[in-house]
Design a protein around this motif. Structure first.
Motif: not given
Ligand SMILES: [Mn+2]
Length: 427
Positions: A3-5, A61-63, A87-90, A108-110, A138-140
């Protein structure tokens, strides 16, 4: 594509309308409903539709992990595109060559991309706002996970203003829909067994399946919600596939599942991880895992870790007047009462002092007014047990007793301070 993607992609399309959205072959079950509803609306194309085109720009996005975009690479061989990543995957290391990485610190990346849309004053249609809000929720964990930052809430509020449908968001977050999942949920509710490991209340279960079932993680999350353990380790054995699956969830940051499952070749995050092991003997693996957890779980926080050791106390023979003056001096609202031998005999709070004052008995000894059936605990008592004692007995102070003497005291504020602090992270 979760969902975040999906939410991120919809926001990218608002920022860069001249780009085309490309779907993934792998759509997360939670994202499927929303994707299906709006697939045509957003003009998604398939990865293979890229073949034969010269691609100038790619936005990912998101990766930032090349392994996760492998399905597209075969179709863009003839192009030399500029690549931008949001991307938010630090913790993920970017291994996509020559890419420009925009890293977001948000839950969330969104939220990052939605925030950019918001700042540019672009308006959204309600379906766009709905998908983006579902991505953030979804991501939070619906904005309650520890990764949540103020911007996640700001963008969520703005999406609601843009007409996001909470009803649709809610139904897309309901992850248990299949009969298989419900059946396993019922089985696990009975089979999951609580065990105490190093003071941690851990849930474990073992279940044999005759075939692979999708959506197991959602079932494990549901049980973790209901039973509220410090961590849950669910083991599924699928002998037919020669496979054992471990799915784990943690509610304490000291229990790092990524680290715990890595010897099994598993991984994920601190709070959610899984591992797949090739073996037919699931029961034996399960027994081994329990032994391994005994040695690898970090001990739970105990009274001894959080209590104040410098304890103010009064003697049972002191007058109420003396006690009240002393209380004021040390700025406490309750004090333990000891006998001459230093043994805990009772507890005095402002309330008992007030009673004495009303009766004009301020020269009476403390023992005449103190609470005698005082609730105390040994230093080994865990945070969870402390919490239970506080709420069951409606007390504000818990004297900690060792070898008959007073070793310390845990006040409600000590307890809350520990619970609130992210460092010790007793969330
Ligand atoms: Mn995400």
């Amino acid at each position: 594509m979760d969902l975040d993607c999906l939410g991120s992609l919809i926001m990218v399309k608002k920022l860069f309308p001249d780009h085309t959205l490309v779907r993934s072959r792998l759509i997360h079950p939670a994202a499927y409903t929303l994707y299906n509803l709006f697939e045509d609306h957003f003009g998604f194309i398939n990865p293979k539709d890229l073949a034969g085109h010269k691609i100038e720009n790619i936005i990912i996005v998101d990766t930032s992990n090349s392994g996760r975009i492998r399905e597209y690479l075969g179709y863009i061989r003839g192009s030399d595109p500029a690549v931008t990543i949001y991307d938010h995957h630090s913790s993920e290391k970017c291994d996509i060559l020559d890419a420009r990485l925009v890293g977001f610190p948000w839950g969330a990346n969104t939220s990052g991309l939605g925030g950019m849309v918001m700042e540019q004053g672009i308006t959204l249609k309600s379906e766009e706002a709905t998908i983006a809000l579902a991505g953030i929720y979804a991501d939070t964990g619906c904005l309650v996970y520890e990764n949540v930052k103020p911007l996640d809430l700001k963008v969520a509020a703005w999406l609601l203003e843009m007409g996001a449908s909470l009803k649709l968001v809610k139904s897309s977050l309901e992850t248990i829909k299949e009969d298989d999942q419900i059946q396993i949920l019922n089985q696990l509710l009975l089979a999951a067994r609580p065990v105490t490991i190093q003071g941690n209340e851990v849930l474990v279960s073992y279940l044999e399946l005759d075939r692979q079932v999708s959506g197991l993680a959602a079932v494990i999350e549901k049980i973790t919600d209901v039973k509220n353990p410090d961590a849950y380790f669910a083991v599924f054995s699928i002998p037919r596939n020669n496979t054992v699956l471990v799915i784990a969830r943690s509610r304490r940051s000291r229990i790092d599942l990524h680290e715990i499952l890595s010897p099994y070749g598993g991984g994920g995050h601190q709070a959610a991880a899984s591992a797949k092991i090739s073996t037919r003997d699931g029961q034996r693996f399960y027994d081994e895992l329990l032994g391994y957890l005994d040695t690898s779980l970090v001990p739970a926080l105990r009274a001894a870790d959080i209590m104040s050791r410098e304890v103010f106390s009064v003697n049972e023979n002191q007058s109420l007047l003396d006690v009240s003056k002393y209380m004021e001096m040390v700025n406490h609202t309750g004090l333990p009462v000891l006998d001459d031998a230093g043994e805990l005999k009772g507890f005095l709070t402002l309330r008992e002092i007030m009673k004495g004052r009303k009766n004009s008995q301020m020269s009476s000894p403390a023992r005449a007014y103190m609470i005698r059936d005082v609730v105390s605990a040994p230093p080994e008592v865990t945070m969870r047990e402390i919490e239970r004692l506080f709420f069951r007995h409606h007390i504000g102070h818990l004297p900690i007793v060792k070898d008959g003497g007073l070793a310390g005291i845990v006040s409600r504020s000590d307890y809350l301070k520990t619970k609130m602090s992210r460092e010790t992270a007793e969330e």
